[in-house]
Enzyme design. Structure first.
Site, mmCIF file in Angstrom:
data_model
loop_
_atom_site.group_PDB
_atom_site.id
_atom_site.type_symbol
_atom_site.label_atom_id
_atom_site.label_comp_id
_atom_site.label_asym_id
_atom_site.label_seq_id
_atom_site.Cartn_x
_atom_site.Cartn_y
_atom_site.Cartn_z
ATOM 1 N N PHE A 116 0.809 -1.218 0.000
ATOM 2 C CA PHE A 116 0.000 0.000 0.000
ATOM 3 C C PHE A 116 0.850 1.279 0.000
ATOM 4 O O PHE A 116 0.844 2.053 -0.971
ATOM 5 C CB PHE A 116 -0.938 -0.044 1.205
ATOM 6 N N ASN A 147 -2.282 5.317 8.099
ATOM 7 C CA ASN A 147 -2.428 5.770 6.712
ATOM 8 C C ASN A 147 -3.750 5.311 6.119
ATOM 9 O O ASN A 147 -4.293 4.267 6.503
ATOM 10 C CB ASN A 147 -1.297 5.200 5.856
ATOM 11 N N LYS A 196 8.472 -3.912 15.191
ATOM 12 C CA LYS A 196 8.876 -2.640 14.573
ATOM 13 C C LYS A 196 9.759 -1.833 15.522
ATOM 14 O O LYS A 196 10.739 -1.206 15.097
ATOM 15 C CB LYS A 196 7.643 -1.830 14.177
ATOM 16 N N GLY A 206 -4.823 -6.702 23.661
ATOM 17 C CA GLY A 206 -3.803 -5.657 23.622
ATOM 18 C C GLY A 206 -4.129 -4.503 22.710
ATOM 19 O O GLY A 206 -3.222 -3.829 22.190
ATOM 20 N N TYR A 234 3.316 -7.174 16.539
ATOM 21 C CA TYR A 234 3.671 -6.315 15.406
ATOM 22 C C TYR A 234 4.473 -5.101 15.855
ATOM 23 O O TYR A 234 5.580 -4.833 15.363
ATOM 24 C CB TYR A 234 2.414 -5.850 14.664
ATOM 25 N N THR A 263 6.340 3.163 12.624
ATOM 26 C CA THR A 263 4.941 3.413 12.977
ATOM 27 C C THR A 263 4.825 4.029 14.359
ATOM 28 O O THR A 263 5.675 3.795 15.226
ATOM 29 C CB THR A 263 4.151 2.084 12.945
ATOM 30 N N ASP A 264 3.747 4.773 14.574
ATOM 31 C CA ASP A 264 3.505 5.341 15.899
ATOM 32 C C ASP A 264 3.152 4.265 16.925
ATOM 33 O O ASP A 264 3.218 4.502 18.136
ATOM 34 C CB ASP A 264 2.398 6.401 15.852
ATOM 35 N N GLU A 265 2.831 3.059 16.471
ATOM 36 C CA GLU A 265 2.459 1.985 17.401
ATOM 37 C C GLU A 265 3.615 1.555 18.298
ATOM 38 O O GLU A 265 3.394 0.924 19.336
ATOM 39 C CB GLU A 265 1.889 0.791 16.639
ATOM 40 N N ALA A 301 7.470 -4.987 5.471
ATOM 41 C CA ALA A 301 7.201 -5.443 6.834
ATOM 42 C C ALA A 301 5.867 -6.158 6.870
ATOM 43 O O ALA A 301 4.950 -5.826 6.116
ATOM 44 C CB ALA A 301 7.173 -4.268 7.809
ATOM 45 N N ASP A 315 -13.345 -7.185 21.503
ATOM 46 C CA ASP A 315 -12.121 -6.441 21.221
ATOM 47 C C ASP A 315 -10.937 -7.389 21.137
ATOM 48 O O ASP A 315 -10.899 -8.423 21.817
ATOM 49 C CB ASP A 315 -11.871 -5.403 22.319
ATOM 50 N N LYS A 318 -7.554 -3.672 6.344
ATOM 51 C CA LYS A 318 -7.459 -2.469 7.161
ATOM 52 C C LYS A 318 -8.824 -1.800 7.273
ATOM 53 O O LYS A 318 -9.717 -1.993 6.436
ATOM 54 C CB LYS A 318 -6.439 -1.505 6.567
ATOM 55 N N LEU A 319 -8.980 -0.975 8.294
ATOM 56 C CA LEU A 319 -10.306 -0.474 8.667
ATOM 57 C C LEU A 319 -11.062 0.180 7.516
ATOM 58 O O LEU A 319 -12.184 -0.227 7.193
ATOM 59 C CB LEU A 319 -10.164 0.524 9.826
ATOM 60 N N ASN A 337 -12.675 5.105 15.624
ATOM 61 C CA ASN A 337 -13.024 4.138 14.585
ATOM 62 C C ASN A 337 -14.513 4.177 14.239
ATOM 63 O O ASN A 337 -14.901 4.135 13.067
ATOM 64 C CB ASN A 337 -12.648 2.722 15.034
#
Length: 356
Positions: A12, A196, A170, A291, A166, A141-143, A85, A288, A205-206, A265
């Protein structure tokens, strides 16, 4: 003129970046796209530039030391932009090993090859001198920062605190990149982006998942109460930020890239349904995931103040453009959502436990 290695360029963000570089950057002599073409890699994303004489695709694994070494010898890269990745949190919960090996060992393999070919005295462990103009950019990533409370934002000084396999992979890769800079003097940068969205995103992805399901009047699976908050960044803004870091960034620095668009979301799902004229009764709340970080938000003050970059897309314009792109590329979406993806989708969502 630059010889650029882009890893994961059939995915992507990588495919959007290749389009951006070939359209915007006049200083590209050759751009090699190294991609293993796993489930999320799709060469259809690059059909319109496959005959560009500056572009070449090579199928391969970033963990393959011999392949990576041969590529550096053959093409004499001066720039590496590392996207490749495993990147979906849900998949990392089910199959953590592939995330750890690809994201950590693959990064180290690339760094080793770059160090051998760029270092002026590769046999001298004390030498920190490299060829003029070379650079390795790690796309992260911000994660890696973990989760935020109701207030505050991630800065480049926020401690790393990953909460999923994940994000742990990273964060580990980022630390390896930092160590190569500190130990060997490698000319590196790390960028950490927020969520993104935009064209060519794989429909697990969402946003593309919800667009696809709504168009087919299928249930829209929403984790928990749907109030997980993310900062949303249009992929074209992300590409321009990476290009800015490549051309203006200070060696060794980390730059956060955010879109200044915090959305829950559930808010995004309802917005998509409204634009498509579909009922909110399609929303199905499921248990959910383990984590699941509650909130991310990126402070992009550093890249804005020091390098002069800023996002151009508002979320309202970006999401409208994105929905229209998917509506205009239904054949692309249908090909992507067949076969292995359907098996994965059923495993992830059909077995999820609905909330009471």
């Amino acid at each position: 003129m630059k010889n650029i290695l882009v890893t994961g360029g059939a995915g992507f963000i990588g495919s959007n970046f290749i389009h951006y570089m070939l359209e915007q950057e006049e200083d590209v002599s050759l751009l090699i796209n190294l991609d293993l073409l796993t489930y999320a890699g799709n060469l259809e994303n690059l059909k319109d530039i496959e005959n560009d004489t500056r572009y070449r695709f090579i199928k391969g694994d970033i963990r393959d030391k011999a392949l990576v070494e041969n590529l550096f010898q053959q093409y004499d890269f001066d720039t590496v932009v590392h996207f490749a990745a495993e990147s979906h949190v849900d998949r990392s919960i089910v199959e953590p090993e592939i995330f750890l090996t690809t994201n950590i060992v693959g990064t180290q393999t690339l760094l080793d090859a770059a160090k051998r070919h760029w270092k002026l005295e590769p046999g001298n462990k004390y030498s920190r001198e490299y060829r003029q103009g070379v650079r390795y950019l790690q796309v992260s990533t911000d994660e890696v920062y973990g989760a935020l409370g109701k207030t505050g934002m991630f800065t480049e000084r926020t401690p790393l605190s990953p909460n999923s396999p994940y994000s742990a992979s990273k964060a580990s890769a980022d630390m390896v990149v930092r160590a190569y800079h500190e130990t060997y003097g490698m000319p590196v940068n790390i960028t950490r982006c927020s969520n993104n969205y935009g064209p060519y995103q794989f429909p697990e992805k969402l946003i593309p998942l919800m667009i696809h399901n709504a168009c087919h009047d299928l249930a829209l699976p929403v984790y928990g109460d749907g109030m997980q908050i993310r900062d949303w960044l249009h992929v074209k803004d992300h590409c321009s930020a990476i290009h800015t870091v490549l051309t203006k960034g200070k060696i060794g620095e980390v730059y956060n890239i955010g879109g200044n668009n915090e959305k829950a979301n559930l808010e995004i799902v309802r917005l998509i349904l409204a634009e498509l004229g579909k009922p909110e009764s399609l929303i199905t709340y499921v248990k959910d995931r383990p984590g699941h970080d509650r909130r991310y938000a990126i402070d992009n003050a550093k890249i804005t103040a020091q390098l002069g970059w800023k996002p151009l897309y508002t979320f309202e314009d970006g999401i409208h453009e994105t929905i229209q792109w998917y509506l205009g590329h239904t054949d692309w979406v249908e090909r992507i959502t067949s076969g292995d993806y359907q098996n994965y989708y059923r495993n992830m969502y059909d077995k999820a436990e609905p909330l009471a």
